[in-house]
Design an enzyme around this catalytic site. Structure first.
Site, PDB file in Angstrom:
ATOM      1  CB  THR A   8      -2.283  -5.848 -13.621  1.00 37.29           C
ATOM      2  OG1 THR A   8      -2.374  -8.124 -13.504  1.00 37.29           O
ATOM      3  CG2 THR A   8      -1.306  -6.777 -12.463  1.00 37.29           C
ATOM      4  CE  LYS A  13      -2.075 -10.332 -17.156  1.00 33.54           C
ATOM      5  NZ  LYS A  13      -2.459  -9.361 -17.794  1.00 33.54           N
ATOM      6  CD  GLU A  41     -17.934  -6.541 -19.516  1.00 34.53           C
ATOM      7  OE1 GLU A  41     -18.335  -7.042 -20.038  1.00 34.53           O
ATOM      8  OE2 GLU A  41     -18.927  -4.907 -18.801  1.00 34.53           O
ATOM      9  CG  ASP A  70      -5.964  -8.336 -22.669  1.00 29.02           C
ATOM     10  OD1 ASP A  70      -6.430  -8.412 -21.888  1.00 29.02           O
ATOM     11  OD2 ASP A  70      -5.971  -8.821 -24.120  1.00 29.02           O
ATOM     12  CE  LYS A 172       6.358 -15.909 -18.144  1.00 32.29           C
ATOM     13  NZ  LYS A 172       5.547 -16.001 -17.557  1.00 32.29           N
ATOM     14  NE  ARG A 178       3.160 -10.180 -18.640  1.00 34.42           N
ATOM     15  CZ  ARG A 178       3.066 -11.329 -18.900  1.00 34.42           C
ATOM     16  NH1 ARG A 178       3.890 -12.300 -18.439  1.00 34.42           N
ATOM     17  NH2 ARG A 178       1.658 -11.707 -18.591  1.00 34.42           N
TER      18      ARG A 178
HETATM   19  P1  ITT Z   1      -5.545  -8.719 -15.937  1.00 34.52           P
HETATM   20  O1  ITT Z   1      -6.690  -8.537 -16.504  1.00 34.52           O
HETATM   21  O2  ITT Z   1      -6.153  -8.167 -14.041  1.00 34.52           O
HETATM   22  O3  ITT Z   1      -4.051  -8.063 -15.752  1.00 34.52           O
HETATM   23  P2  ITT Z   1      -6.514 -11.477 -16.382  1.00 34.52           P
HETATM   24  O4  ITT Z   1      -5.684 -12.358 -15.319  1.00 34.52           O
HETATM   25  O5  ITT Z   1      -7.439 -11.317 -16.095  1.00 34.52           O
HETATM   26  O6  ITT Z   1      -5.738 -10.215 -14.898  1.00 34.52           O
HETATM   27  P3  ITT Z   1      -5.756 -11.182 -18.990  1.00 34.52           P
HETATM   28  O7  ITT Z   1      -6.659 -11.204 -19.644  1.00 34.52           O
HETATM   29  O8  ITT Z   1      -4.447 -10.369 -19.606  1.00 34.52           O
HETATM   30  O9  ITT Z   1      -4.772 -11.103 -17.070  1.00 34.52           O
HETATM   31  O10 ITT Z   1      -5.155 -13.110 -18.896  1.00 34.52           O
HETATM   32  C1  ITT Z   1      -4.198 -13.767 -19.224  1.00 34.52           C
HETATM   33  C2  ITT Z   1      -4.252 -14.906 -19.485  1.00 34.52           C
HETATM   34  O11 ITT Z   1      -2.777 -16.025 -20.310  1.00 34.52           O
HETATM   35  C3  ITT Z   1      -4.226 -15.633 -17.696  1.00 34.52           C
HETATM   36  O12 ITT Z   1      -4.912 -16.664 -18.216  1.00 34.52           O
HETATM   37  C4  ITT Z   1      -2.786 -15.590 -17.530  1.00 34.52           C
HETATM   38  O13 ITT Z   1      -2.753 -16.363 -16.891  1.00 34.52           O
HETATM   39  C5  ITT Z   1      -2.726 -16.568 -19.280  1.00 34.52           C
HETATM   40  N1  ITT Z   1      -1.165 -15.816 -19.416  1.00 34.52           N
HETATM   41  C6  ITT Z   1      -0.447 -14.774 -19.973  1.00 34.52           C
HETATM   42  N2  ITT Z   1       1.068 -14.348 -19.462  1.00 34.52           N
HETATM   43  C7  ITT Z   1       0.900 -15.357 -19.361  1.00 34.52           C
HETATM   44  C8  ITT Z   1       2.109 -16.028 -19.263  1.00 34.52           C
HETATM   45  O14 ITT Z   1       3.776 -15.489 -18.733  1.00 34.52           O
HETATM   46  N3  ITT Z   1       3.172 -17.186 -19.212  1.00 34.52           N
HETATM   47  C9  ITT Z   1       1.784 -18.260 -18.963  1.00 34.52           C
HETATM   48  N4  ITT Z   1       0.004 -17.566 -18.836  1.00 34.52           N
HETATM   49  C10 ITT Z   1       0.050 -15.954 -19.158  1.00 34.52           C
END
Ligand code: ITT
Length: 194
Positions: A8, A13, A41, A70, A172, A178
């Site tokens: 990631t 995360k 991507e 994801d 949380k 998660r």
């Molecule tokens: P990676 O793909 O590198 O892991 P990313 O931020 O691009 O990072 P995602 O494509 O999975 O990850 O997008 C997840 C989105 O949802 C991102 O904007 C996060 O901030 C939000 N998100 C995911 N889990 C969350 C949580 O526990 N609390 C708040 N927002 C969350």
């Protein structure tokens, strides 16, 4: 000791994923962070497809085991948006929240859910484990709390009467999308000897 790449680029995360992976039963794995220049991507049609894609491509590129998450927020009144596009909804966490609140301004139905898909890939890129977790809640009209990351300050969980950003991290960790995905994943990961 087998290496597990945490695939990631999202620091919020990463912190949460590391907390689940510090379980003593996983002490046989050495955790390493994905190199920043390795970007995947997200072309999948589901959270699970994207988690598998990220884990598989990172594993294959580095020749090591990899774990990817994801996740995203699906809002009823927006027909499931931002959903898969939660990260791409705007440029910063603050801007993503601002856009969400603007789009929901007049909506009475504030119901939403977070989904998290997690996948573990073997060094050859094949998928060894995949799980998913969901957490239901509501989108507030303004932010509350300063913990967590992303959309946490506007995601209210009625059962606990607080937003994710107001929860102590341990709570949380237990009740989130998660948390639920990792609760399903960890027993399976503990069976693997790398
Ligand atoms: P990676 O793909 O590198 O892991 P990313 O931020 O691009 O990072 P995602 O494509 O999975 O990850 O997008 C997840 C989105 O949802 C991102 O904007 C996060 O901030 C939000 N998100 C995911 N889990 C969350 C949580 O526990 N609390 C708040 N927002 C969350």
């Amino acid at each position: 000791m087998p290496i597990l790449i945490v695939a990631t680029s999202n620091p919020g995360k990463l912190q949460e994923m590391q907390a689940y992976l510090t379980d003593p039963a996983l002490s046989g794995w050495e955790l390493k962070l994905k190199p920043a220049e390795l970007e995947i991507e997200e072309t999948g049609a589901t959270f699970l497809a994207n988690a598998c894609l990220k884990a598989a491509q990172v594993a294959q590129a580095l020749g090591e085991w990899a774990i990817a998450d994801d996740s995203g927020l699906s809002v009823d009144a927006l027909n499931g948006a931002p959903g898969l596009y939660s990260a791409r909804y705007a440029d910063t966490d603050q801007a993503r929240i601002a856009r969400l609140l603007t789009e929901l301004e007049t909506a009475d139905n504030r119901r939403a859910c977070f989904t998290c898909a997690v996948a573990v890939a073997r060094p050859d890129g094949s998928i060894a484990i995949q799980t998913e977790g969901i957490c239901e809640g509501e989108i507030l009209k303004s932010t509350q709390g300063s913990g967590g990351f992303g959309y946490d300050p506007v995601f209210y969980v009625p059962e606990h009467q607080m937003t994710f950003a107001e929860m102590p991290p341990e709570l949380k960790h237990e009740v989130s999308h998660r948390g639920r995905a990792f609760q399903a994943l960890l027993p399976e990961l503990k069976q693997i000897k790398g």
